[in-house]
Write a protein that holds these residues in place. Structure first.
Motif, mmCIF file in Angstrom:
data_model
loop_
_atom_site.group_PDB
_atom_site.id
_atom_site.type_symbol
_atom_site.label_atom_id
_atom_site.label_comp_id
_atom_site.label_asym_id
_atom_site.label_seq_id
_atom_site.Cartn_x
_atom_site.Cartn_y
_atom_site.Cartn_z
ATOM 1 N N MET A 180 -10.469 -112.871 125.334
ATOM 2 C CA MET A 180 -9.271 -112.193 125.812
ATOM 3 C C MET A 180 -8.928 -111.012 124.922
ATOM 4 O O MET A 180 -9.052 -111.089 123.701
ATOM 5 C CB MET A 180 -8.071 -113.152 125.819
ATOM 6 N N GLU A 181 -8.478 -109.925 125.541
ATOM 7 C CA GLU A 181 -7.974 -108.785 124.793
ATOM 8 C C GLU A 181 -6.549 -109.082 124.313
ATOM 9 O O GLU A 181 -5.875 -109.994 124.801
ATOM 10 C CB GLU A 181 -7.978 -107.537 125.676
ATOM 11 N N ALA A 182 -6.094 -108.287 123.350
ATOM 12 C CA ALA A 182 -4.761 -108.512 122.759
ATOM 13 C C ALA A 182 -3.663 -108.464 123.825
ATOM 14 O O ALA A 182 -2.728 -109.273 123.800
ATOM 15 C CB ALA A 182 -4.502 -107.479 121.669
ATOM 16 N N ALA A 183 -3.798 -107.524 124.767
ATOM 17 C CA ALA A 183 -2.774 -107.416 125.812
ATOM 18 C C ALA A 183 -2.751 -108.651 126.701
ATOM 19 O O ALA A 183 -1.679 -109.099 127.143
ATOM 20 C CB ALA A 183 -3.025 -106.167 126.655
ATOM 21 N N GLU A 184 -3.938 -109.220 126.973
ATOM 22 C CA GLU A 184 -4.000 -110.420 127.798
ATOM 23 C C GLU A 184 -3.385 -111.619 127.067
ATOM 24 O O GLU A 184 -2.685 -112.440 127.674
ATOM 25 C CB GLU A 184 -5.450 -110.716 128.170
ATOM 26 N N HIS A 185 -3.659 -111.718 125.771
ATOM 27 C CA HIS A 185 -3.035 -112.771 124.973
ATOM 28 C C HIS A 185 -1.517 -112.647 125.000
ATOM 29 O O HIS A 185 -0.796 -113.641 125.154
ATOM 30 C CB HIS A 185 -3.520 -112.684 123.522
ATOM 31 N N ALA A 186 -1.024 -111.415 124.853
ATOM 32 C CA ALA A 186 0.425 -111.192 124.834
ATOM 33 C C ALA A 186 1.046 -111.593 126.167
ATOM 34 O O ALA A 186 2.123 -112.217 126.201
ATOM 35 C CB ALA A 186 0.726 -109.733 124.516
ATOM 36 N N ARG A 187 0.379 -111.229 127.269
ATOM 37 C CA ARG A 187 0.917 -111.580 128.584
ATOM 38 C C ARG A 187 0.931 -113.089 128.784
ATOM 39 O O ARG A 187 1.899 -113.649 129.304
ATOM 40 C CB ARG A 187 0.091 -110.901 129.688
ATOM 41 N N LEU A 196 -11.135 -125.219 126.131
ATOM 42 C CA LEU A 196 -11.892 -124.023 126.487
ATOM 43 C C LEU A 196 -11.283 -122.811 125.788
ATOM 44 O O LEU A 196 -10.192 -122.890 125.204
ATOM 45 C CB LEU A 196 -11.880 -123.850 128.006
ATOM 46 N N PRO A 197 -11.954 -121.646 125.849
ATOM 47 C CA PRO A 197 -11.491 -120.492 125.062
ATOM 48 C C PRO A 197 -10.055 -120.059 125.317
ATOM 49 O O PRO A 197 -9.391 -119.582 124.399
ATOM 50 C CB PRO A 197 -12.489 -119.398 125.468
ATOM 51 N N GLU A 198 -9.550 -120.222 126.559
ATOM 52 C CA GLU A 198 -8.186 -119.768 126.826
ATOM 53 C C GLU A 198 -7.149 -120.830 126.491
ATOM 54 O O GLU A 198 -5.943 -120.580 126.533
ATOM 55 C CB GLU A 198 -8.070 -119.353 128.302
ATOM 56 N N ARG A 199 -7.581 -122.030 126.124
ATOM 57 C CA ARG A 199 -6.686 -123.175 126.026
ATOM 58 C C ARG A 199 -5.748 -123.187 124.831
ATOM 59 O O ARG A 199 -4.694 -123.834 124.888
ATOM 60 C CB ARG A 199 -7.514 -124.462 126.058
ATOM 61 N N PRO A 200 -6.029 -122.515 123.697
ATOM 62 C CA PRO A 200 -5.073 -122.570 122.584
ATOM 63 C C PRO A 200 -3.658 -122.139 122.947
ATOM 64 O O PRO A 200 -2.688 -122.678 122.396
ATOM 65 C CB PRO A 200 -5.708 -121.640 121.544
ATOM 66 N N ALA A 201 -3.515 -121.194 123.866
ATOM 67 C CA ALA A 201 -2.169 -120.770 124.267
ATOM 68 C C ALA A 201 -1.420 -121.924 124.930
ATOM 69 O O ALA A 201 -0.213 -122.113 124.707
ATOM 70 C CB ALA A 201 -2.255 -119.574 125.215
ATOM 71 N N PHE A 202 -2.113 -122.697 125.731
ATOM 72 C CA PHE A 202 -1.504 -123.865 126.361
ATOM 73 C C PHE A 202 -1.137 -124.915 125.314
ATOM 74 O O PHE A 202 -0.057 -125.518 125.360
ATOM 75 C CB PHE A 202 -2.459 -124.448 127.399
ATOM 76 N N VAL A 203 -2.035 -125.124 124.347
ATOM 77 C CA VAL A 203 -1.756 -126.094 123.276
ATOM 78 C C VAL A 203 -0.485 -125.700 122.529
ATOM 79 O O VAL A 203 0.379 -126.541 122.243
ATOM 80 C CB VAL A 203 -2.956 -126.192 122.318
ATOM 81 N N ARG A 204 -0.350 -124.417 122.211
ATOM 82 C CA ARG A 204 0.860 -123.948 121.515
ATOM 83 C C ARG A 204 2.106 -124.191 122.354
ATOM 84 O O ARG A 204 3.172 -124.532 121.829
ATOM 85 C CB ARG A 204 0.717 -122.467 121.157
ATOM 86 N N SER A 205 1.982 -124.029 123.670
ATOM 87 C CA SER A 205 3.137 -124.245 124.543
ATOM 88 C C SER A 205 3.538 -125.712 124.584
ATOM 89 O O SER A 205 4.726 -126.041 124.602
ATOM 90 C CB SER A 205 2.820 -123.745 125.956
ATOM 91 N N VAL A 206 2.533 -126.598 124.601
ATOM 92 C CA VAL A 206 2.832 -128.031 124.521
ATOM 93 C C VAL A 206 3.565 -128.336 123.217
ATOM 94 O O VAL A 206 4.532 -129.112 123.182
ATOM 95 C CB VAL A 206 1.535 -128.854 124.622
ATOM 96 N N VAL A 214 -11.850 -120.184 135.841
ATOM 97 C CA VAL A 214 -11.205 -119.959 137.136
ATOM 98 C C VAL A 214 -10.143 -118.865 137.007
ATOM 99 O O VAL A 214 -9.250 -118.747 137.854
ATOM 100 C CB VAL A 214 -10.585 -121.261 137.696
ATOM 101 N N GLY A 215 -10.253 -118.062 135.936
ATOM 102 C CA GLY A 215 -9.322 -116.960 135.757
ATOM 103 C C GLY A 215 -7.904 -117.442 135.502
ATOM 104 O O GLY A 215 -7.677 -118.577 135.089
ATOM 105 N N PRO A 216 -6.928 -116.595 135.763
ATOM 106 C CA PRO A 216 -5.533 -116.956 135.451
ATOM 107 C C PRO A 216 -4.945 -118.041 136.339
ATOM 108 O O PRO A 216 -3.847 -118.525 136.068
ATOM 109 C CB PRO A 216 -4.783 -115.629 135.638
#
Length: 374
Positions: free
Chosen positions: A1-8, A35-45, A326-328
């Protein structure tokens, strides 16, 4: 993910959390595909609960994602079915993580189901409920009968339908990629799809769109009629479908192939699954009868006198070989998991199976559209 995608993504989860956040945060244990995008979800939990441990599913734990999660201060423990198969062992584990606390269990595949009653009866704190993500897990909890606590399932949510469709695409892509690596192709083979639920029906339609002859087997007569109405051949007996299939895709969410069924496979057939081998395939006896040899990357040939077949990715979810992205759309499901966790934290749900209401799902969908429909 790019920085802007992480921020969004972080902004999206922040808005979800602010809308659904409970007044009091329970402790939690999180089973997840890491998976690679999952840390953001972990932080939200971790924002909505006191996250005591992350248990990555063994076949879908990316090393980089594990490092990111652990560098954030979260503990990653080893997950296995055995960990929660015995109530006494399960109680010891949860006591070590959250003794005396209100604990929420976030599940993917019904791991906590075998010990749930024992946990609710013997744990020094309280199990306030379970959130389950998958159809396989949904069935494991429903099969317990009278549940000792509320279980909120997102497995049959309409917000999960985009994920199921795209997972179906990734399963077909990965299966075809592995076959082509050996010089084989899908065309010219009859494909048998075992299970005509949301995922199996998606796979069947995608194969049909590629010009593949598709046969369907499902133990549910209602689903067999649905498959017939959509133009697929349907077999009443699994054995009849296996004998004619050059490709078998297991998508039942339960045990698709038992030991004796493997002997019915057509010579040279490929077998792939959409979940872990321990859920879909009974391989123990097969491994005793057949000689195994790796004949390509992630392709194992099973050979005995006069019979052979190929198993893809050792019987584990074939789409995880290529990222299973599966994208966003996956963020719709993750947001519903957060909302379900908040509903359990607030209390008021009786023991039994539950789903979120349409109003909560509408909030999630509208929020997702604000961030990702650009």
């Amino acid at each position: 993910m790019e920085a802007a995608e992480h921020a969004r993504l972080n902004a999206y989860f922040g808005r979800i959390a602010s809308h659904f956040a409970p007044a009091e945060r329970p402790a939690s244990l999180l089973i997840t595909h890491l998976l690679p995008e999952r840390p953001a979800f972990v932080r939200s939990v971790a924002e909505m609960t006191e996250l005591r441990a992350v248990l990555p599913k063994p076949k879908s734990a990316h090393a980089d994602a594990v490092r990111v999660v652990e560098s954030g201060g979260y503990v990653c423990d080893k997950l296995s079915r055995e960990l929660f198969a015995d109530p006494e062992r399960a109680v010891r584990y949860i006591e070590a993580k959250a003794a005396g606390l209100r604990v929420l269990l976030l599940d993917v595949g019904g791991y906590f189901a075998p010990s749930l009653r024992g946990l609710c009866e013997r744990f020094s704190g309280s199990i306030i409920g379970v959130v389950e993500d998958t159809e396989n897990g949904h069935r494991r909890y429903a099969d317990l009968g009278e549940l000792p606590c509320p279980v909120v399932s997102v497995a049959r949510s309409p917000l999960k339908e985009p994920e199921d469709f795209l997972v179906g695409q990734s399963v077909v892509f990965s299966t075809e990629a592995l076959m082509r690596s050996r010089g084989d192709i899908l065309h010219g083979r009859t494909a048998l799809v075992i299970g005509f639920g949301k995922l199996g029906s998606s796979i069947a339609r995608l194969l049909h769109a590629k010009g593949i002859r598709v046969t369907v087997y499902d133990i549910d007569p209602v689903r067999r009629t649905q498959a017939l109405s959509q133009g697929f051949a349907v077999v009443r007996a699994l054995e009849a479908g296996l004998e004619d299939a050059g490709l078998v895709l297991c998508a039942s969410g339960a045990l698709s192939l038992r030991g004796e069924a493997f002997g019915r496979l057509r010579n040279g057939a490929y077998v792939a699954t959409v979940t872990s081998s321990e859920d879909e395939l009974e391989l123990a006896g097969v491994n005793d009868v057949y000689e195994r040899a790796h004949v390509g990357e992630h392709i194992t040939r099973y050979l005995t006198t006069g019979h052979y077949f190929y198993l893809l990715n050792s019987g584990n979810a074939v789409n995880f070989l290529h990222g299973a992205s599966v994208g966003p759309f996956i963020f719709l499901v993750q947001a519903e998991i957060l909302a379900a966790a908040a509903a359990l934290a607030r209390g008021g749900l009786n023991p039994g199976m539950h789903e979120l209401g349409s109003a909560d799902r509408a909030v999630i969908a509208a929020t997702w559209l604000d961030y990702f429909n650009r």
